[in-house]
Design a protein around this motif. Structure first.
Motif, PDB file in Angstrom:
ATOM      1  N   HIS A 111      89.342   9.439 -16.569  1.00  0.00           N
ATOM      2  CA  HIS A 111      88.420  10.179 -16.721  1.00  0.00           C
ATOM      3  C   HIS A 111      87.328   9.575 -17.396  1.00  0.00           C
ATOM      4  O   HIS A 111      86.172   9.988 -17.176  1.00  0.00           O
ATOM      5  N   GLN A 115      83.475   8.831 -15.939  1.00  0.00           N
ATOM      6  CA  GLN A 115      82.274   9.205 -16.879  1.00  0.00           C
ATOM      7  C   GLN A 115      81.287   8.215 -17.273  1.00  0.00           C
ATOM      8  O   GLN A 115      80.288   8.544 -17.154  1.00  0.00           O
ATOM      9  N   ARG A 118      79.496   7.542 -14.052  1.00  0.00           N
ATOM     10  CA  ARG A 118      78.419   8.511 -13.769  1.00  0.00           C
ATOM     11  C   ARG A 118      77.196   8.555 -14.845  1.00  0.00           C
ATOM     12  O   ARG A 118      76.240   8.559 -14.414  1.00  0.00           O
ATOM     13  N   ASP A 119      77.414   8.594 -16.072  1.00  0.00           N
ATOM     14  CA  ASP A 119      76.757   8.595 -16.950  1.00  0.00           C
ATOM     15  C   ASP A 119      75.905   7.399 -17.688  1.00  0.00           C
ATOM     16  O   ASP A 119      74.841   7.686 -18.165  1.00  0.00           O
ATOM     17  N   THR A 217      75.513   7.778 -24.772  1.00  0.00           N
ATOM     18  CA  THR A 217      76.703   8.172 -23.863  1.00  0.00           C
ATOM     19  C   THR A 217      77.832   7.294 -23.702  1.00  0.00           C
ATOM     20  O   THR A 217      78.772   7.726 -24.100  1.00  0.00           O
ATOM     21  N   VAL A 221      81.369   8.576 -25.261  1.00  0.00           N
ATOM     22  CA  VAL A 221      82.226   8.866 -24.172  1.00  0.00           C
ATOM     23  C   VAL A 221      83.539   7.890 -24.427  1.00  0.00           C
ATOM     24  O   VAL A 221      84.694   8.284 -24.494  1.00  0.00           O
TER      25      VAL A 221
END
Lengths: 743, 215
Positions: A111, A115, A118-119, A217, A221
Motif C-alpha cells: 500500500h 502510494q 503514485r504520489d 507527501t 506516506v
C-alpha cells in the motif's frame, strides 16, 4: 537553402560577438532557465534512487507485486512452518502469529509503495522527464526563432544599406519589403513563442510548491506506513506475549519458585513433585539416596527432561540417584533458597539456641514466616524426607545424613561471595536446622500430605501439544484405549498407573476410574511392614491436628507438659487423653477418601502385625487395636475407652488413615505414631517397655525429643563430635592441623 | 639430625571422587586401621595424618585432605586443590557413574592448580565387591595412563591394597621431587621439607638451614 546559410552565418557572427544577439527573455526568466536544468537533474536522480527503494515490482498490480515481496515470502514461510509444527505447539503458534503479522506488514508495505509511486515517483518522473524537457524544447524552439528573426533582420538591414548606397531605392523596394515582412513575421513568431515559454516558465516557478509537496507527501506516506506497521506490531505483540506466558512448560530449573508456580499453576514445584513421586515409587529403599552421586550425563538428561515436563519414569526407575540428584540440583539452582534469604539469619540463630525446646520453637517461628509457596514446598519436601527416613535400615539415610546432604541445598546466605567459608562452617548449622525438621516433621507440619498432587505430569497445554503425535482420545473411545493413550502421553505416570491397576485387580474393585492422585500410595507389601530397626531412634512424635491455620498449637506447651510413656499414666493426663475425641478428630476421621473405603487387605495386615506387636509392645500400630477383639463390638470410637492409655493418645484420625496406605502405617510405628490428642494438648512420650522411665526422671531429663534422642543415639553423638572436629579444621585450613595421632 | 625430627617431608594429599566412593573409609582404614560399614558423610573438608618411611631413615608425614564428594561442597574442596602435592582420584568399582566422573575431577584439579602439578593416583575402590563390579580393570588402567597416573584397586573393607595405594602415591610424589618436577617452596604447602635430599641440597642449600630453624 539560402535562408539556412544566412542563419548559420548569423549564428557564427553572434557567437564570435560580431553580431548582436537579441535576448528576448527577461532576466528573471533567464534565472529560471538555469534553474530548470538543475531541477531536472535533481528530480531525475531522486526519481532513480526512490525507485530503487521500492521492493515491489514497479508498475505491476498489487497482487503480483505482493508475491514478489521478501516479506510476503517470509510470511508464507512462517505460515507453512506453523502448519508443519501444528499451531497447538508454542513454536507453531508463534510462527502463525508472526506469519500473520508479517503478512499484514507486507500488505501495508505494498500500500505504501503504491502510494509513493503514485504520489511521488510518478510526478517526479513527469517533472524531470516531461515538463522540464518540454519547456527546454520550447526554449530551443524560441532560440531558433530568435535566430531566424535576427538573420532576417540582418538581411533586411543589409539590403536597406546596399540600396541606400547604390541610390536606386525603388528597384530594391520590393525585395526590401519582402525582407521586412519576413523579419516582422519572424519577430511575431518569436513573440508568440516567447510568451508561451514565459508562461510555462513562470508556471514552473509558481509550481515549485507543488514539487516540494512531493517530498512532503513522501514523508507523510512513509510516516503513515510506519505508523500502521507499528500499530500492527503492537497489536500482535501482546498476543505473542500472552502465548508465551500461557505456555506452562517453561523451564523450571533456575527460575524463581513463585514464578514457576504461578506460571504452571502449581502448588508444588514440578521438579520437586515429579522427583518425589518417582522416588516414592522406586527410590525409597535405595542405599545412599541423595548421597550417592548420579551419573553426570544421566543427571543432565533428567534435568533437561524435567525442564520440559517430559519424564520417562520407566527409564529412571532404575536410577533413583539421578532423580535424587535432579531434585538436589533444582533446589540448589533456585535463585533464592527454599528457606529464603530473608530468614537466613533467623534460621541460623534458631539453630544456635542451646535449649532444645526453645530451639524447636524458634524453628517453628521461622517456618511460620516463610512465604506460602516456600512453606508449602518445604513442607512437602520435609514430609517426604521424613518418609524416607522410615526406610533408613535399607537406604541408610538417617535424618542427620539427609540433613547433611540436602541442607546446603535448602538454605544458604545471600552473599555467595564467601560460599567457601559458608559451606564449611555454616553447613553444620544448617544440618542442625534441617535435621530436627525431618525428625519432627509431624510436629512441624501436622497432617498428612498427598505426594502425587497433580498426577498428571504434563500441563493441559502439554497434552494438546502432544496431540500432534498421539491422537487425542475421543469420547467414544474404548476406556482401555484411552487409558493407553494417557499412558503414552504421560510417561511419568506409567508406573503409578500400572500399580494402581494391579492394586484394584487385587482388591477386586473397579478402580480404573479412580483419580490419578490416589495412586501415589505404594501398595503395602509385607516387606514394607517390617518393624523399624531403631525402635527408640526417634521415639517422640507428637501430633496436633491442624484445625486451622491460626490454631497451630504453641509448641512449648506440649513440651512442658510432656510426660514419659508408661503403662500407668498420671490420672489427669490419662483421663484427658482417653476422653472422647474432640470434634476435630472426628471430622478428620470422617473425611474418608475414596480409596479409604476399600480398606485393602485389612485382614492380612492386621494378622501380620499381631505377632510383631506381641514381641515388642512398644510398637503402637493402630492396626493392633483393630485386630484385637473388641469387647463392646463398637466401631473405632470405642477403642479409645478400652485401649491402653497410650493407644488412646493416638489420634483417631490416624487409626483410620493408617489403613489406607503403607506410608501411613509406617508413620504409625511406635516411634512416629505417638500423637497427642488435641484436647489434652500435650505429647505422649514413648520409651521402651523394658526401661520405663520414672515420671520425675522424665520430667528432668526428657523434656524434649532432643534430650531423649541424645541419650539413645550414640551414633548421633558420633556425628556431632565428628562434625565439631571438622569445624575446627575447616576454620583454619592453612594452619597446621591438629594431628589426630601421636607425633 | 634426621632422627630427632618426626618427619623430613610433609606431603599434602587430597582425596577426590564422587560421594560414597569410599574416600573417608579408605583413609580411616589406612590411618586408623578400622572399617565402618556406615560412615558419616564428610562435610566440607576433613583431614587425617599418617607417617610413612619411604626409605630407610626418611620419614614422610602425609597430611590428607578428605573432601566432601557432594556437589554442593565442590566450591569448598576446590580451594584445597592448590596446596596439594598428591591427588587420589577415587571411584567405586561398583558404581559406573563414579568412574565416569573421574575425568571431570582430574580436569578440575589440573585447571585449578595451574601451573603447579599434582601427582595423581587412580584408585578403584570396593574391590571386595567383585560380584557387583561395573568397571573393568583394563579400562580403568587405560584411563589412568591417559591421565598420566598409575592405577590400583583397593578395598577398605577387606583391607586390600590400602597400604600399597598410599605408598604408590607417596613414592610418586617423592619421584617427582627427586626428578625436579616438583619442588617445595615457601608459597606452596603441597610439600614441606625439613631435610632436603641430595637432589635438592644442590639447588637450594640455604633452604636447609632456614627450615631447621623453624622447628
Amino acid at each position: 537553402m539560402k535562408k539556412q546559410f544566412n542563419r548559420m552565418r548569423q549564428l557564427a557572427n553572434q557567437t564570435v560577438g560580431r553580431a548582436e544577439k537579441t535576448e528576448v527573455l527577461s532576466e528573471d526568466l533567464l534565472q529560471v532557465e538555469k534553474r530548470l536544468e538543475l531541477v531536472k537533474q535533481v528530480s531525475h536522480s531522486t526519481h532513480k534512487k526512490l525507485t530503487a527503494c521500492l521492493q515491489g515490482q514497479q508498475g505491476s498490480d498489487s497482487d503480483k507485486r505482493s508475491k514478489k515481496l521478501p516479506l510476503t515470502s517470509l510470511a508464507q514461510c512462517l505460515m507453512e512452518g506453523s502448519a508443519i509444527l501444528g499451531d497447538d505447539s508454542l513454536l507453531g503458534k508463534m510462527l502463525k502469529l508472526c506469519g500473520e503479522a508479517e503478512d499484514k506488514l507486507s500488505q501495508e508495505l505494498i500500500h505504501f509503495e503504491l502510494q509513493v509511486e503514485r504520489d511521488v515517483i510518478e510526478p517526479l518522473f513527469v517533472l524531470a522527464e516531461v515538463e522540464i524537457p518540454n519547456i527546454q524544447k520550447q526554449r530551443k524552439h524560441l532560440a531558433k526563432l530568435v535566430l531566424d528573426m535576427d538573420s532576417s533582420r540582418t538581411r533586411w538591414q543589409q539590403s536597406a544599406k546596399s540600396s541606400g548606397l547604390s541610390s536606386n531605392l525603388q528597384p530594391s523596394g520590393a525585395k526590401a519589403d519582402a525582407l521586412r515582412e519576413e523579419m516582422e513575421e519572424a519577430a511575431n513568431r518569436v513573440e508568440i513563442c516567447r510568451d508561451q515559454l514565459s508562461a510555462d516558465m513562470y508556471n514552473f516557478v509558481a509550481k515549485e510548491i507543488d514539487y516540494a509537496n512531493y517530498f512532503q507527501t513522501l514523508i507523510e506516506v512513509q510516516a503513515e506506513y510506519h505508523r500502521k506497521s507499528l500499530a500492527l506490531l503492537q497489536n500482535v505483540l501482546p498476543q505473542i506475549k500472552a502465548q508465551q506466558e500461557a505456555w506452562v512448560e517453561k523451564p523450571s530449573f533456575g527460575k524463581p519458585l513463585e514464578e514457576h508456580l504461578s506460571v504452571s499453576g502449581r502448588e508444588i514445584a514440578f521438579p520437586i513433585e515429579a522427583c518425589v513421586t518417582m522416588l516414592l515409587e522406586c527410590g525409597m529403599q535405595e542405599e545412599g539416596l541423595f548421597r550417592v552421586a548420579p551419573s553426570a550425563s544421566k543427571l543432565k538428561k533428567l534435568k533437561a527432561a524435567l525442564d520440559c515436563c517430559v519424564v520417562d519414569v520407566q527409564e529412571y526407575s532404575a536410577d533413583p540417584h539421578a532423580i535424587a540428584g535432579a531434585l538436589k540440583s533444582y533446589l540448589r539452582e533456585l535463585p533464592e533458597p527454599l528457606m529464603t534469604f530473608e530468614l537466613y539469619e533467623e534460621w541460623i540463630q534458631a539453630s544456635n539456641i542451646q535449649d532444645q525446646d526453645k530451639r524447636l520453637q524458634a524453628l517453628w517461628n521461622a517456618l511460620e514466616k516463610l512465604p506460602k509457596a516456600n512453606y508449602n514446598n518445604l513442607r512437602y519436601l520435609i514430609k517426604f524426607l521424613a518418609n524416607l527416613t522410615e526406610y533408613q535400615d535399607a537406604n541408610k539415610m538417617t535424618p542427620s545424613n539427609i540433613a547433611i546432604v540436602l541442607g546446603p541445598n535448602l538454605l544458604w546466605p545471600q552473599t555467595e561471595g564467601n560460599i567457601t567459608e559458608m559451606m564449611a562452617t555454616v553447613s553444620l548449622q544448617i544440618v542442625a536446622i534441617i535435621e530436627p525438621l525431618i525428625q519432627h516433621a509431624d510436629w512441624f507440619f501436622p497432617g498428612d500430605i498427598e505426594f502425587n498432587l497433580t498426577g498428571n505430569y504434563g500441563s493441559p497445554v502439554h497434552v494438546n501439544h502432544n496431540a500432534n503425535y498421539n491422537s487425542m482420545p475421543s469420547p467414544d473411545m474404548d476406556h482401555a484405549d484411552r487409558k493407553h493413550s494417557d499412558q503414552t502421553r504421560r510417561p511419568l505416570s506409567v508406573a503409578t498407573d500400572n500399580m494402581m491397576l494391579e492394586f484394584y485387580k487385587k482388591d477386586g474393585t473397579d478402580g480404573v476410574s479412580s483419580s490419578w492422585s490416589d495412586s501415589c500410595y505404594i501398595y503395602p507389601s509385607p516387606e514394607d511392614d517390617k518393624p523399624p530397626p531403631y525402635p527408640c531412634y526417634s521415639s517422640f512424635h507428637h501430633y496436633h491436628p491442624k484445625t486451622g491455620p491460626c490454631t497451630r498449637p504453641e509448641p512449648h506447651l506440649p513440651l512442658s507438659r510432656w510426660t514419659g510413656y508408661s503403662q500407668t499414666l498420671p490420672p489427669s493426663s490419662s483421663s484427658s487423653s482417653s476422653s472422647s475425641p474432640s470434634p476435630q478428630q472426628l471430622d478428620i476421621n470422617s473425611n474418608l477418601k475414596p480409596y479409604f473405603l476399600h480398606l485393602p487387605k485389612q485382614n492380612s495386615l492386621t494378622e501380620m502385625h499381631g505377632p510383631e506387636t506381641n514381641l515388642s509392645p512398644v510398637y503402637m500400630k493402630p492396626l493392633l487395636t483393630l485386630s484385637k477383639p473388641d469387647p463392646l463390638g463398637t466401631p473405632y470410637s470405642s477403642h479409645v475407652s478400652v485401649s491402653p492409655p497410650w493407644v488412646s493418645c493416638t489420634c483417631a484420625r490416624d487409626r483410620g488413615a493408617g489403613l489406607t496406605s503403607t506410608l501411613k502405617t509406617k508413620e504409625l510405628s511406635p516411634v512416629s505414631g505417638q500423637k497427642s490428642s488435641p484436647a489434652s494438648g500435650h505429647v505422649t512420650p514413648c520409651g521402651t517397655v523394658q526401661q520405663p522411665p520414672g515420671p520425675t526422671q522424665q520430667l528432668s531429663t526428657e523434656q524434649s525429643p532432643h534430650t531423649m534422642r541424645k541419650g539413645h543415639s550414640s551414633e548421633e553423638q558420633g556425628i556431632h563430635s565428628n562434625n565439631n572436629s571438622v569445624l575446627l579444621t575447616v576454620w583454619c585450613p592453612e594452619e597446621e592441623p591438629v594431628d589426630h595421632h601421636h607425633l | 639430625m634426621a632422627a630427632d625430627s618426626p618427619w623430613h617431608y610433609q606431603f599434602r594429599i587430597i582425596m577426590l571422587g564422587d560421594s560414597t566412593v569410599g574416600k573417608s573409609s579408605l583413609l580411616k582404614r589406612y590411618s586408623e586401621g578400622v572399617f565402618h560399614e556406615s560412615m558419616n558423610q564428610t562435610v566440607g573438608v576433613d583431614f587425617y595424618v599418617h607417617f610413612m618411611e619411604i626409605e630407610a631413615g626418611l620419614r614422610v608425614k602425609l597430611q590428607f585432605w578428605d573432601t566432601a564428594g557432594q556437589e554442593r561442597f565442590r566450591s569448598v574442596t576446590r580451594s584445597y586443590y592448590r596446596n596439594s602435592a598428591g591427588g587420589m582420584l577415587m571411584f567405586d568399582l561398583t558404581n559406573r557413574a563414579s568412574f565416569e566422573s573421574i575425568r571431570n575431577w582430574h580436569q578440575e584439579v589440573v585447571d585449578t592448580v595451574k601451573p603447579h602439578q599434582v601427582v595423581f593416583l587412580l584408585v578403584g575402590h570396593k574391590s571386595d565387591l567383585e560380584v557387583e563390579r561395573k568397571v573393568g580393570h583394563k579400562e580403568a588402567e587405560k584411563l589412568a595412563s591417559s591421565l598420566g597416573a598409575k592405577y590400583i584397586e583397593t578395598s577398605a573393607k577387606s583391607n586390600s591394597n590400602v597400604e600399597e595405594a598410599f605408598q604408590m602415591l607417596t613414592l610418586g610424589i617423592h619421584e617427582a621431587l627427586k626428578s625436579g618436577k616438583m619442588r617445595p617452596t615457601e608459597q606452596w604447602d603441597g610439600v614441606k621439607s625439613k631435610l632436603p635430599p641430595l637432589a635438592q641440597s644442590e639447588d637450594q642449600p640455604q633452604k636447609k638451614g632456614k627450615k631447621r630453624c623453624l622447628c
